[in-house]
Design a protein around this motif. Structure first.
Motif, short mmCIF file in Angstrom:
data_model
loop_
_atom_site.label_atom_id
_atom_site.label_comp_id
_atom_site.label_asym_id
_atom_site.label_seq_id
_atom_site.Cartn_x
_atom_site.Cartn_y
_atom_site.Cartn_z
N PRO A 407 34.31 10.63 60.28
CA PRO A 407 34.05 9.80 59.09
C PRO A 407 32.67 9.16 59.09
O PRO A 407 32.06 9.00 58.03
CB PRO A 407 35.16 8.74 59.13
CG PRO A 407 35.63 8.72 60.55
CD PRO A 407 35.46 10.11 61.06
N VAL A 408 32.16 8.79 60.27
CA VAL A 408 30.80 8.24 60.33
C VAL A 408 29.81 9.31 59.90
O VAL A 408 28.85 9.03 59.14
CB VAL A 408 30.47 7.73 61.75
CG1 VAL A 408 28.98 7.45 61.89
CG2 VAL A 408 31.27 6.47 62.06
N GLY A 409 30.01 10.54 60.34
CA GLY A 409 29.13 11.64 59.96
C GLY A 409 29.16 11.91 58.46
O GLY A 409 28.12 12.19 57.84
N ASN A 410 30.33 11.83 57.87
CA ASN A 410 30.43 12.05 56.42
C ASN A 410 29.64 10.99 55.64
O ASN A 410 28.96 11.30 54.66
CB ASN A 410 31.90 12.01 55.99
CG ASN A 410 32.69 13.21 56.52
OD1 ASN A 410 32.11 14.25 56.85
ND2 ASN A 410 34.00 13.06 56.62
N ALA A 411 29.74 9.76 56.10
CA ALA A 411 28.98 8.69 55.44
C ALA A 411 27.48 8.89 55.67
O ALA A 411 26.66 8.62 54.78
CB ALA A 411 29.43 7.33 55.97
N LEU A 412 27.12 9.36 56.85
CA LEU A 412 25.71 9.58 57.18
C LEU A 412 25.09 10.63 56.26
O LEU A 412 23.95 10.47 55.81
CB LEU A 412 25.59 10.00 58.64
CG LEU A 412 24.18 10.16 59.21
CD1 LEU A 412 23.38 8.87 59.05
CD2 LEU A 412 24.26 10.56 60.68
N ILE A 413 25.82 11.69 55.98
CA ILE A 413 25.32 12.72 55.07
C ILE A 413 25.07 12.12 53.68
O ILE A 413 24.05 12.41 53.03
CB ILE A 413 26.31 13.89 54.97
CG1 ILE A 413 26.18 14.76 56.22
CG2 ILE A 413 26.05 14.75 53.74
CD1 ILE A 413 24.84 15.43 56.38
N SER A 414 25.98 11.29 53.22
CA SER A 414 25.78 10.63 51.92
C SER A 414 24.51 9.81 51.91
O SER A 414 23.76 9.80 50.92
CB SER A 414 26.99 9.75 51.59
OG SER A 414 28.14 10.54 51.37
N LEU A 415 24.24 9.11 53.00
CA LEU A 415 23.01 8.32 53.10
C LEU A 415 21.78 9.22 53.09
O LEU A 415 20.83 8.97 52.36
CB LEU A 415 23.04 7.47 54.38
CG LEU A 415 21.76 6.69 54.72
CD1 LEU A 415 21.41 5.70 53.61
CD2 LEU A 415 21.92 5.97 56.06
N MET A 416 21.79 10.30 53.88
CA MET A 416 20.62 11.18 53.98
C MET A 416 20.36 11.94 52.68
O MET A 416 19.23 12.33 52.40
CB MET A 416 20.79 12.16 55.14
CG MET A 416 20.72 11.51 56.51
SD MET A 416 20.58 12.70 57.87
CE MET A 416 22.20 13.46 57.82
N LEU A 417 21.40 12.13 51.87
CA LEU A 417 21.23 12.80 50.57
C LEU A 417 20.88 11.82 49.46
O LEU A 417 20.71 12.23 48.31
CB LEU A 417 22.51 13.56 50.21
CG LEU A 417 22.85 14.77 51.10
CD1 LEU A 417 24.17 15.38 50.67
CD2 LEU A 417 21.74 15.80 51.06
N GLY A 418 20.77 10.54 49.81
CA GLY A 418 20.40 9.55 48.81
C GLY A 418 21.54 9.07 47.94
O GLY A 418 21.31 8.44 46.90
N ASN A 419 22.78 9.33 48.35
CA ASN A 419 23.94 8.93 47.56
C ASN A 419 24.58 7.63 48.05
O ASN A 419 25.64 7.23 47.55
CB ASN A 419 25.00 10.05 47.59
CG ASN A 419 24.49 11.34 47.00
OD1 ASN A 419 23.70 11.33 46.05
ND2 ASN A 419 24.91 12.46 47.55
N MET A 420 23.95 6.99 49.03
CA MET A 420 24.49 5.78 49.61
C MET A 420 23.35 4.95 50.17
O MET A 420 22.37 5.50 50.67
CB MET A 420 25.49 6.16 50.72
CG MET A 420 26.23 5.01 51.36
SD MET A 420 27.39 5.59 52.66
CE MET A 420 28.72 6.25 51.63
N THR A 421 23.45 3.63 50.06
CA THR A 421 22.43 2.75 50.64
C THR A 421 22.76 2.48 52.10
O THR A 421 23.87 2.77 52.57
CB THR A 421 22.37 1.41 49.90
OG1 THR A 421 23.62 0.72 50.10
CG2 THR A 421 22.13 1.62 48.40
#
Length: 441
Positions: A407-421
């Motif tokens: 789950p941490v990795g899934n959130a990390l991808i969202s951050l790296m793609l610009g979909n999460m702060t």
């Protein structure tokens, strides 16, 4: 009466013959003791074949067969072996020995599930060829779980950031020592080459987590902070040092440093893009040059540095990434399994490992400088890592459990793609840590 007695006698003879035959069959197919009381029988070994290849394994197993001729070694190997063998582990019919590496494997998860044999007491009695104790001869000590050891660290690897030394020398690009210099270097490259400077595998977000974030956490908060995020301690992921580091990642996103297509890239695709100069930096372990040896362009020269996510007033940080050998708790031939694991850990095979793989086996006292077959980049990286004025080494308690890392990795991808702060990421990671802790109760 005579006929009945004769029939009974014949029946007894037949039964004796059948039982003797069955006994011989058992000795031939499943017994763990040979003719002279030596270790024998089937020994099943599972090992992942990735960037390190399998030539070293083939050499060691061939030598083991010569040393233990009564053992029948059955190999389960390949790039997808962890998935292929999953049903065996789930059904409590595992192989005897397992090398824990690659996607789909998690040492911590296996310990939590009771799948690995406790090795603490056994390890204390193992000696190397020079008479020194194996437990005192590791570069990095085995992972411990509540003080117990369940695996022996075979490979000393470390994630770092790779670049093409030839390109950097030709164009005069900066090799960064910290995050500020990293950003400046990527800006130079983005303008000079017209490329997205940084690439990683979006399909495997743990490449960025382990390769870039672990060193940053260690540089900022030492082994205590590193251990807290790995074990999911309450408040660790939402702490100020972690948020500050995730702000650096957010800055990379905002300034267009990530490859815009990284979300679809697996690890070999990202590495190929790097070799083709579609990107300039990539976080990978020592296996990179060996895994991509057939695709290296002419003139490409591998350069390696510890990942420069550290602040300007912090030194480079290295977090060793170990690949262990373990014995299954349900091993059918534990004696042969222990013999094989002990057989592997020698300094002779450690030197051979560096030849075959371009990486380092987790044993001290191995002089790679005397081996002309060890690649230059490994010599240079080894010298840098062992210079305390340049690099600080931080050890983690054990690998992060897949139940937290996913789950941490899934959130990390969202951050790296610009979909999460960055703030949204640490909130998601903190929630994942809470769920993980609840699952252990």
């Amino acid at each position: 009466m005579k006929l009945k007695w004769l029939f009974a006698l014949m029946l007894m003879v037949v039964l004796i013959i059948v039982l003797a035959a069955c006994s011989d069959d058992e000795k031939d197919s499943g017994s763990n003791v040979g003719k002279d009381g030596e270790i024998a029988g089937d020994l099943e070994i599972q090992y992942f074949v990735g960037g390190y290849g399998d030539s070293w394994w083939k050499e060691v197993i061939a030598d083991f067969k010569k040393a233990y001729p009564d053992v029948n070694v059955i190999e389960h190997a390949g790039p997808n072996i962890n998935e292929e063998m999953r049903s065996r582990w789930v059904s409590n019919d595992p192989p005897d020995v397992v090398y824990i590496d690659g996607a789909g494997s998690s040492e911590t998860q296996m310990v939590e599930d009771g799948q690995l044999m406790k090795l603490t007491e056994w390890l204390s009695g193992i000696e190397l060829e020079g008479g020194d104790k194996l437990q005192d001869s590791f570069i990095v000590k085995p992972a411990t779980y509540d003080g117990e050891i369940y695996s022996l660290p075979l490979v000393f690897d470390t994630w770092g950031t790779w670049y093409d030394k030839a390109l950097f020398n030709e164009k005069g690009y900066t090799v960064p020592n910290n995050f500020d210099e990293f950003m400046e270097s990527m800006k130079e490259i983005k303008q000079g080459e017209g490329i997205d400077p940084f690439v990683t595998s979006g399909q495997h977000p743990y490449y960025f987590l382990r390769g870039m974030l672990y060193p940053a956490f260690a540089a900022a908060g030492g082994e205590e902070l590193l251990a807290d995020v790995i074990t999911g301690k309450e408040g660790a992921w939402s702490s100020e040092p972690v948020l500050e580091i995730m702000k650096r990642v957010e800055q990379m996103v905002e300034e267009g440093m990530f490859d815009s297509g990284l979300g679809a890239l697996n690890h070999t695709q990202s590495q190929m893009n790097f070799l083709l100069h579609e990107n300039a930096f990539i976080p990978v372990g020592f296996w990179l040059p060996n895994e991509m040896k057939n695709d290296i362009p002419d003139g490409f020269e591998f350069g390696f540095i510890p990942s420069p996510m550290n602040a300007a007033d912090e030194t480079y940080a290295i977090v060793p990434d170990l690949r262990p050998l373990a014995i299954a708790e349900e091993a059918e031939n534990p004696d042969a399994a222990k013999a094989f694991v002990e057989f592997v850990f020698t300094r002779e095979y450690a030197s051979s490992f560096s030849e075959h793989t371009g990486a380092i086996m987790n044993l001290n006292g191995v002089d790679l400088s005397q081996n002309e077959n060890v690649p230059d980049y490994l010599m240079e990286a080894n010298a840098m890592i062992n210079n305390p004025e340049v690099v600080q080494i931080y050890e983690k308690p054990h690998p992060m459990s897949a139940d937290l890392e996913t789950p941490v990795g899934n959130a990390l991808i969202s951050l790296m793609l610009g979909n999460m702060t960055a703030e949204e990421f640490v909130a998601e990671a903190e929630k994942a840590a809470a769920d993980y802790r609840a699952g252990l109760e």
